[in-house]
Design a protein around this motif. Sequence first.
Motif, PDB file in Angstrom:
ATOM      1  N   THR A 103     -94.851  72.841   6.881  1.00  0.00           N
ATOM      2  CA  THR A 103     -94.540  72.644   8.451  1.00  0.00           C
ATOM      3  C   THR A 103     -93.829  73.854   9.147  1.00  0.00           C
ATOM      4  OG1 THR A 103     -94.727  70.270   8.183  1.00  0.00           O
ATOM      5  CG2 THR A 103     -93.672  71.043  10.234  1.00  0.00           C
ATOM      6  N   LEU A 104     -92.849  74.074   8.531  1.00  0.00           N
ATOM      7  CA  LEU A 104     -91.906  75.271   8.868  1.00  0.00           C
ATOM      8  C   LEU A 104     -92.881  76.769   8.954  1.00  0.00           C
ATOM      9  CD1 LEU A 104     -88.595  74.692   7.547  1.00  0.00           C
ATOM     10  CD2 LEU A 104     -89.492  74.326   9.817  1.00  0.00           C
ATOM     11  N   VAL A 105     -93.638  77.142   7.719  1.00  0.00           N
ATOM     12  CA  VAL A 105     -94.548  77.880   7.788  1.00  0.00           C
ATOM     13  C   VAL A 105     -95.540  78.207   8.961  1.00  0.00           C
ATOM     14  CG1 VAL A 105     -96.301  79.302   6.587  1.00  0.00           C
ATOM     15  CG2 VAL A 105     -94.312  78.283   5.462  1.00  0.00           C
ATOM     16  N   THR A 106     -95.838  77.107   9.360  1.00  0.00           N
ATOM     17  CA  THR A 106     -96.945  76.910  10.481  1.00  0.00           C
ATOM     18  C   THR A 106     -96.258  77.092  11.818  1.00  0.00           C
ATOM     19  OG1 THR A 106     -98.408  75.152   9.491  1.00  0.00           O
ATOM     20  CG2 THR A 106     -98.490  75.312  11.825  1.00  0.00           C
ATOM     21  N   LEU A 107     -95.053  76.539  11.974  1.00  0.00           N
ATOM     22  CA  LEU A 107     -94.010  77.052  13.142  1.00  0.00           C
ATOM     23  C   LEU A 107     -94.028  78.415  13.099  1.00  0.00           C
ATOM     24  CD1 LEU A 107     -92.401  76.068  15.787  1.00  0.00           C
ATOM     25  CD2 LEU A 107     -90.615  75.583  13.939  1.00  0.00           C
ATOM     26  N   ALA A 108     -93.665  79.058  11.987  1.00  0.00           N
ATOM     27  CA  ALA A 108     -93.071  80.425  11.924  1.00  0.00           C
ATOM     28  C   ALA A 108     -94.383  81.412  12.373  1.00  0.00           C
ATOM     29  CB  ALA A 108     -92.465  80.915  10.533  1.00  0.00           C
ATOM     30  N   LEU A 109     -95.450  81.014  11.991  1.00  0.00           N
ATOM     31  CA  LEU A 109     -96.662  81.690  12.285  1.00  0.00           C
ATOM     32  C   LEU A 109     -97.252  81.780  13.719  1.00  0.00           C
ATOM     33  CD1 LEU A 109     -99.089  80.565   9.496  1.00  0.00           C
ATOM     34  CD2 LEU A 109     -98.136  82.899   9.637  1.00  0.00           C
ATOM     35  N   GLN A 110     -96.688  80.658  14.325  1.00  0.00           N
ATOM     36  CA  GLN A 110     -96.782  80.349  15.775  1.00  0.00           C
ATOM     37  C   GLN A 110     -95.690  81.272  16.536  1.00  0.00           C
ATOM     38  OE1 GLN A 110     -96.648  76.322  16.361  1.00  0.00           O
ATOM     39  NE2 GLN A 110     -98.976  75.948  15.824  1.00  0.00           N
ATOM     40  N   ALA A 111     -94.566  81.047  16.052  1.00  0.00           N
ATOM     41  CA  ALA A 111     -93.431  81.845  16.563  1.00  0.00           C
ATOM     42  C   ALA A 111     -93.522  83.393  16.601  1.00  0.00           C
ATOM     43  CB  ALA A 111     -92.239  81.507  16.005  1.00  0.00           C
ATOM     44  N   HIS A 112     -94.219  83.853  15.621  1.00  0.00           N
ATOM     45  CA  HIS A 112     -94.376  85.564  15.326  1.00  0.00           C
ATOM     46  C   HIS A 112     -95.654  86.011  16.411  1.00  0.00           C
ATOM     47  CE1 HIS A 112     -91.736  86.441  12.080  1.00  0.00           C
ATOM     48  NE2 HIS A 112     -91.746  85.416  11.660  1.00  0.00           N
TER      49      HIS A 112
END
Length: 130
Positions: free
Chosen positions: A92-101
């Motif tokens: 879930t956090l990786v998905t968020l990180a991809l969106q954040a970047h």
Amino acid sequence: MKLAVHAYAELAGWPDLVEVSPSCGTGRALATAHGEIIHFHSDHDVDLHLTVRAIRRFQEHLDATRAIRVVDGSPWVTVRLDTSGDIHLLTTLVTLALQAHQAWPDPGDAPHSTCNDHHSAAETQYLSGG
């Protein structure tokens, strides 16, 4: 199967992630077109380049999670993988990180930012859930 090995195998299959050598020199890493995003340092500890802006935005949720370690001023968080639920949290956090970047680029989140593996234990703290 060790949790980190399971998580790595799952995430390495994602189309936006490719295997790279970790800049910190420890473990295995996955990167995006924007730079390194995940470092697998041990069977239990994974550093994720979440971005400073995303950490600030989701600070309350991160504080409520015992499996997350935040280092003040770092764009990385450390996720402690102790249960299969922690793998779900990581993905879930990786998905968020991809969106954040992609959506919220921040000059303070330069790709050369050092992961949390190089911070001493005195500088870091696993959050106690509140």
